[in-house]
Design a protein around this motif. Structure first.
Motif, PDB file in Angstrom:
ATOM      1  N   PRO A  71       0.799  -1.231   0.000  1.00 21.82           N
ATOM      2  CA  PRO A  71       0.000   0.000   0.000  1.00 21.82           C
ATOM      3  C   PRO A  71       0.831   1.281   0.000  1.00 21.82           C
ATOM      4  O   PRO A  71       0.356   2.312  -0.493  1.00 21.82           O
ATOM      5  CB  PRO A  71      -0.825  -0.125   1.283  1.00 21.82           C
ATOM      6  N   VAL A  72       2.053   1.220   0.540  1.00 21.93           N
ATOM      7  CA  VAL A  72       2.924   2.401   0.500  1.00 21.93           C
ATOM      8  C   VAL A  72       3.195   2.790  -0.943  1.00 21.93           C
ATOM      9  O   VAL A  72       3.120   3.972  -1.320  1.00 21.93           O
ATOM     10  CB  VAL A  72       4.247   2.122   1.238  1.00 21.93           C
ATOM     11  N   PHE A  73       3.486   1.809  -1.761  1.00 19.64           N
ATOM     12  CA  PHE A  73       3.779   2.067  -3.173  1.00 19.64           C
ATOM     13  C   PHE A  73       2.503   2.400  -3.947  1.00 19.64           C
ATOM     14  O   PHE A  73       2.519   3.259  -4.827  1.00 19.64           O
ATOM     15  CB  PHE A  73       4.481   0.861  -3.784  1.00 19.64           C
ATOM     16  N   LEU A  74       1.405   1.720  -3.623  1.00 17.53           N
ATOM     17  CA  LEU A  74       0.147   2.007  -4.308  1.00 17.53           C
ATOM     18  C   LEU A  74      -0.283   3.446  -4.041  1.00 17.53           C
ATOM     19  O   LEU A  74      -0.692   4.158  -4.977  1.00 17.53           O
ATOM     20  CB  LEU A  74      -0.942   1.043  -3.844  1.00 17.53           C
ATOM     21  N   TYR A  75      -0.192   3.875  -2.803  1.00 20.84           N
ATOM     22  CA  TYR A  75      -0.551   5.259  -2.462  1.00 20.84           C
ATOM     23  C   TYR A  75       0.319   6.241  -3.245  1.00 20.84           C
ATOM     24  O   TYR A  75      -0.179   7.242  -3.783  1.00 20.84           O
ATOM     25  CB  TYR A  75      -0.393   5.485  -0.960  1.00 20.84           C
ATOM     26  N   SER A  76       1.608   5.951  -3.347  1.00 22.27           N
ATOM     27  CA  SER A  76       2.522   6.826  -4.080  1.00 22.27           C
ATOM     28  C   SER A  76       2.158   6.886  -5.558  1.00 22.27           C
ATOM     29  O   SER A  76       2.172   7.958  -6.170  1.00 22.27           O
ATOM     30  CB  SER A  76       3.969   6.340  -3.914  1.00 22.27           C
ATOM     31  N   ILE A  77       1.819   5.728  -6.146  1.00 22.60           N
ATOM     32  CA  ILE A  77       1.429   5.687  -7.555  1.00 22.60           C
ATOM     33  C   ILE A  77       0.163   6.500  -7.783  1.00 22.60           C
ATOM     34  O   ILE A  77       0.059   7.284  -8.745  1.00 22.60           O
ATOM     35  CB  ILE A  77       1.240   4.235  -8.016  1.00 22.60           C
ATOM     36  N   LEU A  78      -0.827   6.344  -6.891  1.00 23.53           N
ATOM     37  CA  LEU A  78      -2.075   7.089  -7.024  1.00 23.53           C
ATOM     38  C   LEU A  78      -1.845   8.590  -6.902  1.00 23.53           C
ATOM     39  O   LEU A  78      -2.495   9.389  -7.594  1.00 23.53           O
ATOM     40  CB  LEU A  78      -3.073   6.623  -5.955  1.00 23.53           C
ATOM     41  N   ARG A  79      -0.909   8.976  -6.037  1.00 23.64           N
ATOM     42  CA  ARG A  79      -0.625  10.407  -5.865  1.00 23.64           C
ATOM     43  C   ARG A  79       0.144  10.963  -7.058  1.00 23.64           C
ATOM     44  O   ARG A  79      -0.178  12.032  -7.580  1.00 23.64           O
ATOM     45  CB  ARG A  79       0.172  10.632  -4.578  1.00 23.64           C
ATOM     46  N   MET A  80       1.161  10.244  -7.513  1.00 19.00           N
ATOM     47  CA  MET A  80       1.998  10.756  -8.601  1.00 19.00           C
ATOM     48  C   MET A  80       1.244  10.785  -9.928  1.00 19.00           C
ATOM     49  O   MET A  80       1.469  11.664 -10.758  1.00 19.00           O
ATOM     50  CB  MET A  80       3.274   9.909  -8.721  1.00 19.00           C
ATOM     51  N   GLU A  81       0.327   9.827 -10.131  1.00 16.18           N
ATOM     52  CA  GLU A  81      -0.451   9.799 -11.361  1.00 16.18           C
ATOM     53  C   GLU A  81      -1.738  10.604 -11.245  1.00 16.18           C
ATOM     54  O   GLU A  81      -2.527  10.667 -12.193  1.00 16.18           O
ATOM     55  CB  GLU A  81      -0.776   8.350 -11.742  1.00 16.18           C
ATOM     56  N   ARG A  82      -1.967  11.219 -10.084  1.00 16.16           N
ATOM     57  CA  ARG A  82      -3.147  12.058  -9.846  1.00 16.16           C
ATOM     58  C   ARG A  82      -4.443  11.294 -10.107  1.00 16.16           C
ATOM     59  O   ARG A  82      -5.412  11.823 -10.665  1.00 16.16           O
ATOM     60  CB  ARG A  82      -3.117  13.321 -10.713  1.00 16.16           C
TER      61      ARG A  82
END
Length: 393
Positions: A71-82
């Protein structure tokens, strides 16, 4: 959403996250990700120490801890890809629940489901659940259990979102809320009912003094209870939900027995109370004879002690979000998430592990990322406006 067992059970979104990891070299850090990493590392240390004392090491438990960091990486992906969760996405999720619910109702009316199957069955025709899991091995794809445990809590979150949606889409909101409430009953999830009850109670408290729709819905919700008891024998789902109040079914009595035993373990000595007796269900089973305590917090207390309980509590509280200065639908999501967290915490106290191992956590993360993206945009806009005023002063 099915999970695929390839040594450890993984949901498709988890597999996708693993595949996307090489494309991202940075992480978006928030309070949730910080606490998640801290709790996971603490669990890893507890697992290693307990393994040394017991002279045994469970590689699957180690791999699960690695999985819990996804989830740490998933959250980052969701944030960076808006990536954002919008009203169209909500309608799609509601439609999927409606189709699932209609299939279950059709099974009842066609007479293919007995009361016993309705109360204790885990098939798609007897309850509203997520898709069955699959195991990939030398024998090909085979079914493994299901993810019905968390589906009621997932639907309860959708109920809260759809109800808060009333300010934007009144008729659509009321229709969706009624359907989702009925579908939640047919998950047989008492934890889901707990979350919804806590939500309506909080709404009634915060809106006290006004004849609001929330208070009327609260009255309507509890007015269903006599019907539940009156017709409980006809529908196994309702019968099982009704039996929770007097703990008459075996699952409730077994669960309470685990809680009592967990309290005895905690107060057996000070180190166990503070640090637990070792992380992982395998170690808990070896030491105490039962793999988990049928409660996230009792299980955390046995395995990780007081520090583990505090860590998981902070992890859930980290989802609380701001509500001011955001777009209308994001405000709906933010308020829904804030109302969801107290009931979610209570459901984790009286239910299973509904924080790290179940599919709906990824939906909660999507909502959280949507709110944080909107808050970031709002902050950037205010900073830009401030710079413009300074520039033209």
């Amino acid at each position: 959403m099915p999970k695929i067992d390839v040594g450890i059970p993984l949901y498709p979104l988890e597999l996708l996250t693993v595949l996307l990891l090489p494309l991202y070299r940075s992480l978006v850090i928030c309070m949730y990700t910080k606490i998640l990493v801290a709790v996971t590392l603490y669990s890893l240390v507890s697992l290693i120490v307990a393994s040394v004392f017991l002279d045994v090491f469970f590689i699957e438990e180690f791999l699960l801890l690695v999985k819990y960091l996804l989830p740490v990486f998933l959250y980052s992906i969701l944030r960076m890809e808006r990536v954002s969760f919008n009203q169209a996405s909500l309608l799609v999720l509601i439609l999927l629940v409606v189709l699932n619910f209609l299939y279950v109702l059709l099974s009842y009316f066609m007479g293919g489901v007995s009361v016993a199957d309705a109360m204790w069955g885990y098939a798609h025709d007897s309850r509203v659940i997520g898709m069955t899991g699959l195991s990939l091995g030398v024998g090909g794809l085979t079914t493994i259990g299901n993810n019905s445990v968390a589906f009621g809590v997932y639907l309860s979150f959708l109920v809260i979102i759809s109800f808060e949606w009333y300010r934007l889409k009144p008729m659509m909101s009321l229709f969706a809320t009624v359907i989702l409430l009925a579908a939640t009953l047919f998950t047989y999830s008492r934890s889901g009912i707990v979350v919804i009850a806590v939500y309506f109670i909080l709404k009634a408290i915060f809106l006290a003094g006004r004849l609001s729709i929330s208070i009327r819905m609260l009255i309507g919700f509890f007015s269903l209870l006599p019907i539940v008891y009156q017709y409980g024998d006809a529908l196994g789902v309702v019968s099982k939900l009704a039996s929770f109040s007097d703990f008459s079914d075996s699952s409730s009595s077994i669960r309470i027995g685990y809680w009592v035993e967990s309290v005895k373990i905690l107060f057996s000595n000070v180190p166990a109370f503070l640090f637990g007796t070792g992380y992982s269900e395998s170690i808990q089973f070896l030491r105490h004879g039962f793999a988990n305590s049928e409660s996230l917090y009792f299980t955390a207390a046995v395995q990780l002690g007081l520090f583990g309980v505090v860590g998981f509590l902070l992890l859930q509280l980290s989802f609380v979000s701001r509500t001011n200065g955001l777009d209308d639908f994001v405000v709906v999501l933010s308020k829904a998430l804030n109302y969801f967290v107290p009931g979610w915490i209570l459901s984790c106290l009286v239910g299973g592990d509904l924080l790290r191992t179940d599919f709906f956590i990824y939906f909660v993360i999507l909502v959280k990322a949507t709110i944080d993206n909107a808050a970031s945009d709002d902050f950037s806009a205010r900073q830009g406006a401030l710079q413009q005023r300074v520039l033209y002063r």
